[in-house]
Scaffold this motif. Structure first.
Motif, PDB file in Angstrom:
ATOM      1  N   ASN A 299       0.788  -1.234   0.000  1.00 36.33           N
ATOM      2  CA  ASN A 299       0.000   0.000   0.000  1.00 36.33           C
ATOM      3  C   ASN A 299       0.822   1.286   0.000  1.00 36.33           C
ATOM      4  O   ASN A 299       0.295   2.358   0.263  1.00 36.33           O
ATOM      5  CB  ASN A 299      -0.995   0.025   1.161  1.00 36.33           C
ATOM      6  N   GLU A 300       2.107   1.183  -0.310  1.00 30.70           N
ATOM      7  CA  GLU A 300       2.973   2.355  -0.396  1.00 30.70           C
ATOM      8  C   GLU A 300       3.561   2.442  -1.809  1.00 30.70           C
ATOM      9  O   GLU A 300       3.977   1.421  -2.361  1.00 30.70           O
ATOM     10  CB  GLU A 300       4.126   2.262   0.607  1.00 30.70           C
ATOM     11  N   PRO A 301       3.642   3.644  -2.394  1.00 29.00           N
ATOM     12  CA  PRO A 301       4.275   3.759  -3.708  1.00 29.00           C
ATOM     13  C   PRO A 301       5.781   3.519  -3.616  1.00 29.00           C
ATOM     14  O   PRO A 301       6.435   3.989  -2.689  1.00 29.00           O
ATOM     15  CB  PRO A 301       3.971   5.195  -4.130  1.00 29.00           C
ATOM     16  N   VAL A 302       6.299   2.751  -4.561  1.00 23.33           N
ATOM     17  CA  VAL A 302       7.728   2.435  -4.615  1.00 23.33           C
ATOM     18  C   VAL A 302       8.185   2.634  -6.057  1.00 23.33           C
ATOM     19  O   VAL A 302       7.537   2.161  -6.987  1.00 23.33           O
ATOM     20  CB  VAL A 302       7.994   0.976  -4.169  1.00 23.33           C
ATOM     21  N   ILE A 303       9.293   3.330  -6.230  1.00 19.82           N
ATOM     22  CA  ILE A 303       9.864   3.536  -7.562  1.00 19.82           C
ATOM     23  C   ILE A 303      11.085   2.637  -7.705  1.00 19.82           C
ATOM     24  O   ILE A 303      11.965   2.631  -6.850  1.00 19.82           O
ATOM     25  CB  ILE A 303      10.236   5.012  -7.778  1.00 19.82           C
ATOM     26  N   LEU A 304      11.094   1.875  -8.800  1.00 19.44           N
ATOM     27  CA  LEU A 304      12.181   0.947  -9.086  1.00 19.44           C
ATOM     28  C   LEU A 304      12.760   1.266 -10.459  1.00 19.44           C
ATOM     29  O   LEU A 304      12.056   1.776 -11.327  1.00 19.44           O
ATOM     30  CB  LEU A 304      11.664  -0.493  -9.086  1.00 19.44           C
ATOM     31  N   GLU A 305      14.022   0.932 -10.667  1.00 15.43           N
ATOM     32  CA  GLU A 305      14.648   1.127 -11.972  1.00 15.43           C
ATOM     33  C   GLU A 305      14.169   0.064 -12.941  1.00 15.43           C
ATOM     34  O   GLU A 305      13.824  -1.048 -12.543  1.00 15.43           O
ATOM     35  CB  GLU A 305      16.168   1.047 -11.836  1.00 15.43           C
ATOM     36  N   GLY A 306      14.154   0.394 -14.217  1.00 12.41           N
ATOM     37  CA  GLY A 306      13.810  -0.566 -15.253  1.00 12.41           C
ATOM     38  C   GLY A 306      12.313  -0.603 -15.535  1.00 12.41           C
ATOM     39  O   GLY A 306      11.518   0.097 -14.907  1.00 12.41           O
ATOM     40  N   ASP A 307      11.954  -1.455 -16.498  1.00  8.51           N
ATOM     41  CA  ASP A 307      10.563  -1.585 -16.918  1.00  8.51           C
ATOM     42  C   ASP A 307       9.853  -2.727 -16.226  1.00  8.51           C
ATOM     43  O   ASP A 307       8.621  -2.766 -16.181  1.00  8.51           O
ATOM     44  CB  ASP A 307      10.484  -1.817 -18.430  1.00  8.51           C
ATOM     45  N   SER A 308      10.623  -3.702 -15.715  1.00  6.67           N
ATOM     46  CA  SER A 308      10.029  -4.853 -15.034  1.00  6.67           C
ATOM     47  C   SER A 308      11.076  -5.485 -14.128  1.00  6.67           C
ATOM     48  O   SER A 308      12.273  -5.208 -14.236  1.00  6.67           O
ATOM     49  CB  SER A 308       9.500  -5.874 -16.047  1.00  6.67           C
ATOM     50  N   ILE A 309      10.592  -6.341 -13.235  1.00  4.25           N
ATOM     51  CA  ILE A 309      11.456  -7.048 -12.292  1.00  4.25           C
ATOM     52  C   ILE A 309      10.724  -8.325 -11.908  1.00  4.25           C
ATOM     53  O   ILE A 309       9.497  -8.347 -11.863  1.00  4.25           O
ATOM     54  CB  ILE A 309      11.754  -6.153 -11.056  1.00  4.25           C
ATOM     55  N   THR A 310      11.476  -9.396 -11.661  1.00  2.61           N
ATOM     56  CA  THR A 310      10.802 -10.611 -11.197  1.00  2.61           C
ATOM     57  C   THR A 310      10.445 -10.443  -9.724  1.00  2.61           C
ATOM     58  O   THR A 310      11.049  -9.632  -9.001  1.00  2.61           O
ATOM     59  CB  THR A 310      11.666 -11.875 -11.358  1.00  2.61           C
ATOM     60  N   LEU A 311       9.491 -11.221  -9.283  1.00  2.00           N
ATOM     61  CA  LEU A 311       9.110 -11.172  -7.880  1.00  2.00           C
ATOM     62  C   LEU A 311      10.285 -11.554  -6.992  1.00  2.00           C
ATOM     63  O   LEU A 311      10.518 -10.922  -5.958  1.00  2.00           O
ATOM     64  CB  LEU A 311       7.910 -12.086  -7.635  1.00  2.00           C
ATOM     65  N   SER A 312      11.057 -12.555  -7.390  1.00  3.19           N
ATOM     66  CA  SER A 312      12.251 -12.947  -6.617  1.00  3.19           C
ATOM     67  C   SER A 312      13.219 -11.780  -6.463  1.00  3.19           C
ATOM     68  O   SER A 312      13.747 -11.537  -5.375  1.00  3.19           O
ATOM     69  CB  SER A 312      12.976 -14.109  -7.293  1.00  3.19           C
TER      70      SER A 312
END
Length: 67
Positions: free
Chosen positions: A7-20
């Motif tokens: 429930n919190e916004p998180v910014i990550l690099e890239g277009d996708s990431i695996t759950l692992s």
């Protein structure tokens, strides 16, 4: 990319990431956990294949016991 993690916004690099990868990056290493992506329960053996994309909602819940 931007996702909602617990429930919190998180910014990550890239277009996708695996759950692992997401669990590793966020240091969610506790063994007893339940993970939902967009409301779907994800089996532990599918973490490597579950792709998280911008706009997805991820819930990580730890299971604890005690007395």
């Amino acid at each position: 990319m931007e996702i909602r993690l617990n429930n919190e916004p998180v910014i990550l690099e890239g277009d996708s990431i695996t759950l692992s990868e997401l669990l590793e990056v966020r240091k969610y290493t506790f063994r007893l956990r339940i993970v939902r992506v967009n409301g779907r329960l994800i089996d532990r053996d599918k973490y490597d294949n579950e792709i998280i994309r911008s706009g997805d909602e991820v819930q990580v819940v730890y299971l604890m016991s005690g007395g």
